[in-house]
Write a protein that holds these residues in place. Structure first.
Motif, PDB file in Angstrom:
ATOM      1  N   GLY A 342     -45.567  26.709   4.287  1.00  0.00           N
ATOM      2  CA  GLY A 342     -46.086  26.851   5.638  1.00  0.00           C
ATOM      3  C   GLY A 342     -45.536  25.819   6.604  1.00  0.00           C
ATOM      4  O   GLY A 342     -45.505  26.039   7.812  1.00  0.00           O
ATOM      5  N   SER A 343     -45.073  24.692   6.098  1.00  0.00           N
ATOM      6  CA  SER A 343     -44.609  23.622   6.986  1.00  0.00           C
ATOM      7  C   SER A 343     -43.119  23.732   7.287  1.00  0.00           C
ATOM      8  O   SER A 343     -42.599  22.993   8.120  1.00  0.00           O
ATOM      9  CB  SER A 343     -44.918  22.259   6.360  1.00  0.00           C
ATOM     10  N   ASN A 346     -41.857  24.320  10.944  1.00  0.00           N
ATOM     11  CA  ASN A 346     -41.797  23.152  11.829  1.00  0.00           C
ATOM     12  C   ASN A 346     -40.574  22.294  11.548  1.00  0.00           C
ATOM     13  O   ASN A 346     -40.010  21.702  12.464  1.00  0.00           O
ATOM     14  CB  ASN A 346     -43.066  22.305  11.680  1.00  0.00           C
TER      15      ASN A 346
HETATM   16  C1  LIG Z   1     -46.432  22.618  13.235  1.00  0.00           C
HETATM   17  O1  LIG Z   1     -46.360  21.969  14.483  1.00  0.00           O
HETATM   18  C2  LIG Z   1     -47.436  22.287  15.352  1.00  0.00           C
HETATM   19  C3  LIG Z   1     -47.121  21.663  16.708  1.00  0.00           C
HETATM   20  O2  LIG Z   1     -46.767  20.319  16.585  1.00  0.00           O
HETATM   21  C4  LIG Z   1     -48.744  21.799  14.752  1.00  0.00           C
HETATM   22  O3  LIG Z   1     -49.836  22.107  15.599  1.00  0.00           O
HETATM   23  C5  LIG Z   1     -48.941  22.475  13.415  1.00  0.00           C
HETATM   24  O4  LIG Z   1     -50.093  21.963  12.771  1.00  0.00           O
HETATM   25  C6  LIG Z   1     -47.723  22.248  12.508  1.00  0.00           C
HETATM   26  N1  LIG Z   1     -47.871  23.066  11.318  1.00  0.00           N
HETATM   27  C7  LIG Z   1     -47.742  22.580  10.083  1.00  0.00           C
HETATM   28  C8  LIG Z   1     -47.978  23.531   8.997  1.00  0.00           C
HETATM   29  O5  LIG Z   1     -47.447  21.408   9.871  1.00  0.00           O
END
Ligand SMILES: *[C@@H]1O[C@H](CO)[C@@H](O)[C@H](O)[C@H]1NC(C)=O
Ligand SMILES: *[C@@H]1O[C@H](CO)[C@@H](O)[C@H](O)[C@H]1NC(C)=O
Length: 364
Positions: A342-343, A346
């Motif tokens: 999931g990460s 990003n």
């Molecule tokens: C990805 O980045 C967004 C914006 O910075 C953040 O809100 C979100 O939690 C992040 N997702 C993960 C899975 O780290």
């Protein structure tokens, strides 16, 4: 400073969940049952490639006359006083006359012998005779697979892609890498096979301060990731894990032995000796299988394994080892792919943003 570390370093299809690890036991060939995770890792790689290519063309075009000339290994010799070769070449061209531990006829690379004595001093002595190879915190990454082909051709294809990922990571960061596909102890198969490989690498590479074991089915998901070595200065073994799950839950999945960093040291010699002492090559294996099962209530299958062995040593020989073992849990030093995947969006976005900034900066 730790922004890159908050993203994952390596994902792996290796055991992090008992039911998955269980399948893994049957044979090394089965490691590619988790094709889904592998493909996700590969997709990430492809997305890297898609933006690296245009950039590399740009880099090629902007090479200017002021760029420093490539350093020549052998300088032209115009006079008697000019040394014919640089230091590194001299060192590698012949062995220094001084004796090092390599001259000891009892030296052995194998794991079923007693640990080498005074290894720290022997390494330092060797390094003193090979100064060009002595760099602080030099890292050798070791990975490997079974000697034969996988049961399915896609397995062999994925082994290649996973290896390329590691080679690229090491190339970018200046680490050495070695792929071991020899079974160094005939009885130490599957996950036990890593210990003889790490033990022999320590002896064969006294220049390496750290040996970084990375399972063949693990991939770097953040190619910019740098090991935070300064925080490991007082430790000899770094592994991803959660202290409360180790010490309170006594859980079999409280840490993961598929990726670890171990300091090339006397401590490691002795630790690996104790760790491997639970393996299938010893007469005590069946006893260890029972002991591990009794120590770790959630351990699913009966045979002793390396991961349980590491947790056992933390729990039952805590005084002897634990103060040198760092359980990394502030970032994914290693993570199960389902928890990481999931990460990745990003991480990709971060690199795309970097690319946008560099083209906006006038290079394009
Ligand atoms: C990805 O980045 C967004 C914006 O910075 C953040 O809100 C979100 O939690 C992040 N997702 C993960 C899975 O780290
Ligand atoms: C097996 O266990 C015994 C008793 O703890 C020990 O003395 C012996 O060294 C062990 N053998 C091996 C090969 O680890």
């Amino acid at each position: 400073m730790y922004t890159t570390m908050s993203s994952s370093t390596t994902t792996t299809t290796s055991p992090s969940k008992p039911q998955f690890r269980n399948k893994l036991v049957s044979s090394l060939n089965d490691i590619f049952v988790f094709v889904g995770g592998a493909i996700l890792a590969l997709l990430l790689l492809w997305s890297f490639c898609s933006f690296v290519s245009p950039n590399s063309t740009i880099t090629f075009n902007i090479s200017s006359p002021t760029r420093p000339k490539p350093t020549k290994l052998v300088e032209p010799t115009n006079s008697e006083t000019t040394p014919p070769m640089n230091c590194a070449q001299n060192e590698l061209a012949h062995d220094p006359p001084d004796h090092t531990f390599y001259d000891d006829p009892t030296l052995t690379y194998t794991i079923d012998q007693k640990p080498i004595k005074n290894w720290d001093q022997k390494r330092q002595h060797w390094l003193a005779h090979h100064p060009s190879l002595a760099q602080p915190d030099r890292i050798l990454l070791i990975t490997g697979s079974q000697p034969g082909p996988c049961k399915s051709p896609v397995g062999d294809h994925l082994l290649l892609r996973f290896f390329k990922n590691k080679v690229d990571y090491c190339r970018i960061h200046g680490h050495d890498i070695f792929y071991n596909n020899a079974l160094l102890h005939p009885k130490m198969t599957t996950f036990w096979a890593k210990l003889p490989a790490v033990r022999s690498a320590m002896v064969a590479h006294p220049e390496a301060e750290w040996i970084w074991w990375v399972d063949s089915d693990a991939a770097f998901t953040d190619m910019d990731f740098k090991l935070p070595l300064s925080r490991y200065a007082n430790h000899n073994l770094i592994v991803h894990g959660w202290p409360n799950m180790v010490y309170e839950e006594r859980s079999w999945v409280s840490l993961n032995a598929g990726v670890f960093l171990i300091r090339n040291s006397q401590w490691a010699m002795e630790f690996i000796h104790a760790w491997a002492g639970m393996g299938p090559q010893t007469p005590n294996y069946s006893q260890w299988s029972k002991t591990q099962k009794a120590t770790l209530p959630d351990k699913l299958y009966p045979e002793a394994d390396d991961q349980s062995g590491l947790i056992y040593l933390l729990l039952e020989e805590n005084q002897k080892w634990a103060d040198k073992i760092y359980l990394e849990h502030e970032f994914y030093f290693e993570g199960y792919w389902k928890e990481i995947v999931g990460s990745l969006r990003n991480v990709s976005d971060k690199y795309l943003e970097m690319e946008r900034r560099s083209t906006a900066g006038g290079r394009g």
